[in-house]
Design a protein around this motif. Structure first.
Motif, PDB file in Angstrom:
ATOM      1  N   ILE A 209       8.679  14.927  -9.455  1.00  0.00           N
ATOM      2  CA  ILE A 209      10.013  14.681  -8.888  1.00  0.00           C
ATOM      3  C   ILE A 209      11.065  15.517  -9.591  1.00  0.00           C
ATOM      4  CG2 ILE A 209      11.804  12.902  -8.661  1.00  0.00           C
ATOM      5  CD1 ILE A 209       9.567  10.984  -7.805  1.00  0.00           C
ATOM      6  N   PHE A 210      10.937  15.727 -10.882  1.00  0.00           N
ATOM      7  CA  PHE A 210      11.868  16.621 -11.567  1.00  0.00           C
ATOM      8  C   PHE A 210      11.776  18.028 -10.975  1.00  0.00           C
ATOM      9  CE2 PHE A 210      13.726  14.922 -15.698  1.00  0.00           C
ATOM     10  CZ  PHE A 210      13.634  13.596 -15.310  1.00  0.00           C
ATOM     11  N   ALA A 211      10.561  18.487 -10.705  1.00  0.00           N
ATOM     12  CA  ALA A 211      10.393  19.817 -10.105  1.00  0.00           C
ATOM     13  C   ALA A 211      11.020  19.850  -8.713  1.00  0.00           C
ATOM     14  CB  ALA A 211       8.912  20.166 -10.031  1.00  0.00           C
ATOM     15  N   ARG A 212      10.803  18.804  -7.939  1.00  0.00           N
ATOM     16  CA  ARG A 212      11.376  18.730  -6.591  1.00  0.00           C
ATOM     17  C   ARG A 212      12.897  18.792  -6.631  1.00  0.00           C
ATOM     18  NH1 ARG A 212      10.633  13.084  -3.965  1.00  0.00           N
ATOM     19  NH2 ARG A 212      12.644  12.756  -5.011  1.00  0.00           N
ATOM     20  N   GLU A 213      13.495  18.237  -7.692  1.00  0.00           N
ATOM     21  CA  GLU A 213      14.948  18.192  -7.826  1.00  0.00           C
ATOM     22  C   GLU A 213      15.502  19.405  -8.579  1.00  0.00           C
ATOM     23  OE1 GLU A 213      16.961  15.900  -6.438  1.00  0.00           O
ATOM     24  OE2 GLU A 213      15.162  15.090  -5.484  1.00  0.00           O
ATOM     25  N   GLY A 214      14.669  20.418  -8.778  1.00  0.00           N
ATOM     26  CA  GLY A 214      15.130  21.622  -9.468  1.00  0.00           C
ATOM     27  C   GLY A 214      15.291  21.450 -10.965  1.00  0.00           C
ATOM     28  N   LEU A 215      14.525  20.533 -11.549  1.00  0.00           N
ATOM     29  CA  LEU A 215      14.673  20.204 -12.965  1.00  0.00           C
ATOM     30  C   LEU A 215      13.403  20.520 -13.757  1.00  0.00           C
ATOM     31  CD1 LEU A 215      16.446  16.726 -12.525  1.00  0.00           C
ATOM     32  CD2 LEU A 215      17.523  18.840 -13.342  1.00  0.00           C
ATOM     33  N   THR A 216      12.707  21.567 -13.358  1.00  0.00           N
ATOM     34  CA  THR A 216      11.477  21.928 -14.075  1.00  0.00           C
ATOM     35  C   THR A 216      11.771  22.249 -15.539  1.00  0.00           C
ATOM     36  OG1 THR A 216      10.458  22.766 -12.049  1.00  0.00           O
ATOM     37  CG2 THR A 216       9.535  23.524 -14.139  1.00  0.00           C
ATOM     38  N   ASP A 217      12.805  23.029 -15.792  1.00  0.00           N
ATOM     39  CA  ASP A 217      13.165  23.348 -17.176  1.00  0.00           C
ATOM     40  C   ASP A 217      13.568  22.093 -17.939  1.00  0.00           C
ATOM     41  OD1 ASP A 217      12.648  25.991 -16.700  1.00  0.00           O
ATOM     42  OD2 ASP A 217      14.754  26.577 -16.461  1.00  0.00           O
ATOM     43  N   THR A 218      14.254  21.193 -17.258  1.00  0.00           N
ATOM     44  CA  THR A 218      14.661  19.933 -17.889  1.00  0.00           C
ATOM     45  C   THR A 218      13.436  19.134 -18.300  1.00  0.00           C
ATOM     46  OG1 THR A 218      16.661  19.876 -16.538  1.00  0.00           O
ATOM     47  CG2 THR A 218      15.977  17.812 -17.550  1.00  0.00           C
ATOM     48  N   PHE A 219      12.434  19.053 -17.418  1.00  0.00           N
ATOM     49  CA  PHE A 219      11.223  18.310 -17.776  1.00  0.00           C
ATOM     50  C   PHE A 219      10.531  18.956 -18.976  1.00  0.00           C
ATOM     51  CE2 PHE A 219       6.907  16.793 -17.633  1.00  0.00           C
ATOM     52  CZ  PHE A 219       7.085  15.441 -17.360  1.00  0.00           C
ATOM     53  N   GLY A 220      10.712  20.247 -19.136  1.00  0.00           N
ATOM     54  CA  GLY A 220      10.148  20.918 -20.298  1.00  0.00           C
ATOM     55  C   GLY A 220      10.743  20.443 -21.610  1.00  0.00           C
ATOM     56  N   ARG A 221      11.880  19.762 -21.540  1.00  0.00           N
ATOM     57  CA  ARG A 221      12.499  19.187 -22.739  1.00  0.00           C
ATOM     58  C   ARG A 221      12.238  17.688 -22.862  1.00  0.00           C
ATOM     59  NH1 ARG A 221      17.429  19.866 -21.449  1.00  0.00           N
ATOM     60  NH2 ARG A 221      17.262  21.520 -19.904  1.00  0.00           N
ATOM     61  N   VAL A 222      11.332  17.164 -22.057  1.00  0.00           N
ATOM     62  CA  VAL A 222      10.841  15.795 -22.264  1.00  0.00           C
ATOM     63  C   VAL A 222       9.860  15.853 -23.424  1.00  0.00           C
ATOM     64  CG1 VAL A 222       9.498  13.895 -21.303  1.00  0.00           C
ATOM     65  CG2 VAL A 222      11.158  15.100 -19.862  1.00  0.00           C
ATOM     66  N   ILE A 223      10.167  15.144 -24.489  1.00  0.00           N
ATOM     67  CA  ILE A 223       9.337  15.234 -25.696  1.00  0.00           C
ATOM     68  C   ILE A 223       8.429  14.036 -25.888  1.00  0.00           C
ATOM     69  CG2 ILE A 223      10.982  16.722 -26.918  1.00  0.00           C
ATOM     70  CD1 ILE A 223      11.863  14.188 -28.482  1.00  0.00           C
ATOM     71  N   ALA A 224       8.751  12.912 -25.210  1.00  0.00           N
ATOM     72  CA  ALA A 224       7.965  11.698 -25.461  1.00  0.00           C
ATOM     73  C   ALA A 224       8.032  10.750 -24.276  1.00  0.00           C
ATOM     74  CB  ALA A 224       8.463  10.986 -26.726  1.00  0.00           C
TER      75      ALA A 224
END
Length: 447
Positions: A209-224
Motif C-alpha cells: 500500500i505504501f508503494a501504491r500511494e507513492g511512498l516506496t522510499d518512505t517504506f524504505g525508512r521503516v526500521i521496525a
C-alpha cells in the motif's frame, strides 16, 4: 557527529553483533533527569525518549504538553545537566487516531494527521504509525488493508511536514500487536506471541500500500515492526519472556533483513529476559510504567520513613494525599481496575500498570512530594529504616540526607538492566538466549 543507533539495528543483527536501545516512555521530570544524568556519565549513550499520542498531542494530551513543549521540556533538563541535544532522539508512539477513536473515522484521522504533523514539525524523528484501532461505528480491530492505508496517509503527513521544516525525513515503525496505550487492565493468564504469518502479512500489506500511494522510499525508512513477543504486564501480574515461543518471529527477520522488531511493555522483565529480547531481534525496548513504578516505590518508602522519624509529618502523608487526589479525579484509573473495594484500593497505589503515574503532576500531589523531600532533606536515615522501607536502595544513601539521590538511584537501577541488555558485549547469540528465567525479579533486585 554520533551515528544514529536506530539506523544500524538491522545490520548489526544480520552481522551477528546485535545491540539494543532503550526507549524511555515517560514525561516525569525525575525519570527524564535520571536518564539524562546516566547518559552524561556514559559519554556516548544516545537517549531515545518517546511521547505517546494520549500523553502529548496538539491539544496538550494528559500532560498538557504539545509536541514542541515536550521537546522543550526535555531539552531544558538536558541543558541543566550538560547533555548535548544531539544525543537525544525523540520518538512519537502510537501516533494515530487513538485519542479520538470515539469520533467518526474521517474526523479522528484528520486530527491524527494534524498530530503527526505537529510531532514532526517539533523535531520528533522516530514515528510509530498506529491506525489499528476502530473509530466510531467501526470494529474494534481493523483489517490489515485499512490499517496500512491509514498508516500511509499519516506517513504522507509526516513526510510533508519534514520537508516543510527542512529536517531529516523520519524513521518509521509500523504494526501494533500490543494493547492500546495505557496497557492491559486485567490479570493475564494466557499470552501468545504474534504468529509469524501475521507479522509477514502486516509487512507485506504495508509495503504494497505504501508503494501504491507513492511512498516506496518512505517504506524504505521503516526500521521496525511492533509485534507481541510474549511479554506483557497487567494490573497485578507480569508475563515473562520465553524465547522459545517467539522463534518463528525471529526467523522471519531473516527474510526481512532491513527490519527488526520493537518490543512494547518490556517493563518488569528481568535483565536476562531483556538481553534475550535484544539478541532475538527485538532490540528496541520500550519502558515507561516500570520507571515510574520504581519512583513510586521510593517515594512511598520515604513517606514511611518520614512517618517514623519526623514528629509533625503525619502518618503516611504522601500516600494519603495521593489517595485523595485519585479519588477526586478517577478518570485515569476507574475503568482499568476491577474487583472489590479493597482490591481496587491496592491497585490504585501498587498496580504494575502504575496508573498513579497520571497524578504526580497534580498540584496537590506536587506539594505533598515537595514537603516529603523538604522534611527529609539533610536528615540522616538510620540503616535499619533503609533496610525496612527502601531495601532496593544501597543503605549508605540514607546517611547522605538527600532524598532526591534516593529517587534517582531507584529509577537508575531499572535503567541499569536495560543498559546491560542493550550492550553488544553482554549479548549472547540468539541460539544462546534460551536461558532467560521465567520468573520476574523484584525491581532493583539484579543478578
Amino acid at each position: 557527529m554520533r551515528t544514529n543507533p536506530l539506523a544500524g539495528l538491522a545490520t548489526a543483527r544480520r552481522n551477528g553483533s546485535p545491540y539494543g536501545i532503550t526507549s524511555i516512555c515517560s514525561a516525569h521530570p525525575v525519570v527524564i533527569q535520571t536518564a539524562i544524568r546516566r547518559a552524561v556519565r556514559s559519554k556516548e549513550t544516545i537517549l531515545l525518549i518517546e511521547a505517546t499520542c494520549n500523553q502529548v498531542n496538539q491539544f496538550g494530551g494528559y500532560t498538557g504538553m504539545t509536541p514542541d513543549l515536550f521537546i522543550a521540556f526535555v531539552l531544558e533538563i538536558a541543558s541543566r545537566e550538560g547533555l548535548d541535544p544531539s544525543r537525544i532522539i525523540f520518538g512519537g508512539d502510537h501516533l494515530g487516531p487513538n485519542p479520538w477513536r470515539t469520533e467518526p473515522a474521517a474526523q479522528a484521522m484528520s486530527k491524527a494527521e494534524a498530530m503527526v504533523t505537529a510531532y514532526v514539525w517539533a523535531g520528533f524523528s522516530k514515528i510509530h504509525l498506529d491506525a489499528s484501532m476502530g473509530c466510531a461505528g467501526e470494529p474494534a480491530a481493523l483489517d490489515d488493508e485499512t490499517i496500512a492505508t491509514r498508516a500511509a496517509r499519516l506517513a504522507k503527513a509526516a513526510e510533508k511536514a519534514a520537508r516543510a521544516a527542512g529536517s531529516a525525513l523520519p524513521a518509521y515503525i509500523i504494526g501494533t500487536e500490543v494493547p492500546v496505550p495505557g496497557g492491559v487492565d486485567h490479570t493475564i493468564s494466557d499470552l501468545k506471541p504474534t504468529e509469524a504469518a501475521a507479522a509477514r502479512r502486516t509487512i507485506a500489506v504495508h509495503r504494497e500500500i505504501f508503494a501504491r500511494e507513492g511512498l516506496t522510499d518512505t517504506f524504505g525508512r521503516v526500521i521496525a515492526v511492533v509485534v507481541q513477543p510474549g511479554v506483557e504486564f497487567g494490573s497485578q501480574n507480569v508475563v515473562a519472556y520465553r524465547p522459545e515461543a517467539s522463534k518463528a518471529l525471529t526467523g522471519l527477520l531473516d527474510d526481512e533483513p532491513s527490519l527488526v522488531y520493537e518490543a512494547h511493555s518490556t517493563d518488569y522483565q528481568s535483565r536476562a529476559a531483556l538481553t534475550a529480547l535484544v539478541g532475538n531481534g527485538f532490540p528496541i525496548l520500550k519502558v515507561g510504567p516500570g520507571l515510574t513504578f520504581a519512583l513510586r516505590e521510593a517515594l512511598y518508602g520515604l513517606d514511611l520513613i518520614a512517618s517514623e522519624m519526623i514528629a509533625d509529618y503525619g502518618d503516611r502523608s504522601l500516600a494519603r494525599t495521593m489517595e485523595r487526589v485519585m479519588l477526586a479525579a478517577p478518570g485515569h484509573w476507574h475503568s482499568h481496575y476491577h474487583g472489590n473495594e479493597a482490591s481496587i484500593y491496592l491497585q490504585r497505589h501498587y498496580s504494575y500498570s502504575d496508573r498513579i503515574r497520571y497524578y504526580w503532576s497534580n498540584p496537590t500531589a506536587g506539594v505533598a512530594v515537595g514537603r516529603l523531600r523538604e522534611v527529609l532533606d539533610r536528615v540522616s536515615i538510620p540503616e535499619t529504616l533503609m533496610r525496612q522501607f527502601l531495601p532496593m536502595v544501597p543503605i549508605e544513601l540514607g546517611s547522605a540526607g538527600n532524598p532526591d539521590a534516593i529517587l534517582q538511584v531507584a529509577i537508575g537501577q531499572v535503567l541499569a538492566d536495560y543498559d546491560a541488555a542493550c550492550r553488544r558485549d553482554t549479548l549472547p547469540t540468539p541460539e544462546g538466549c534460551n536461558d532467560a528465567p521465567s520468573s520476574v525479579p523484584r525491581l532493583g533486585n539484579h543478578p
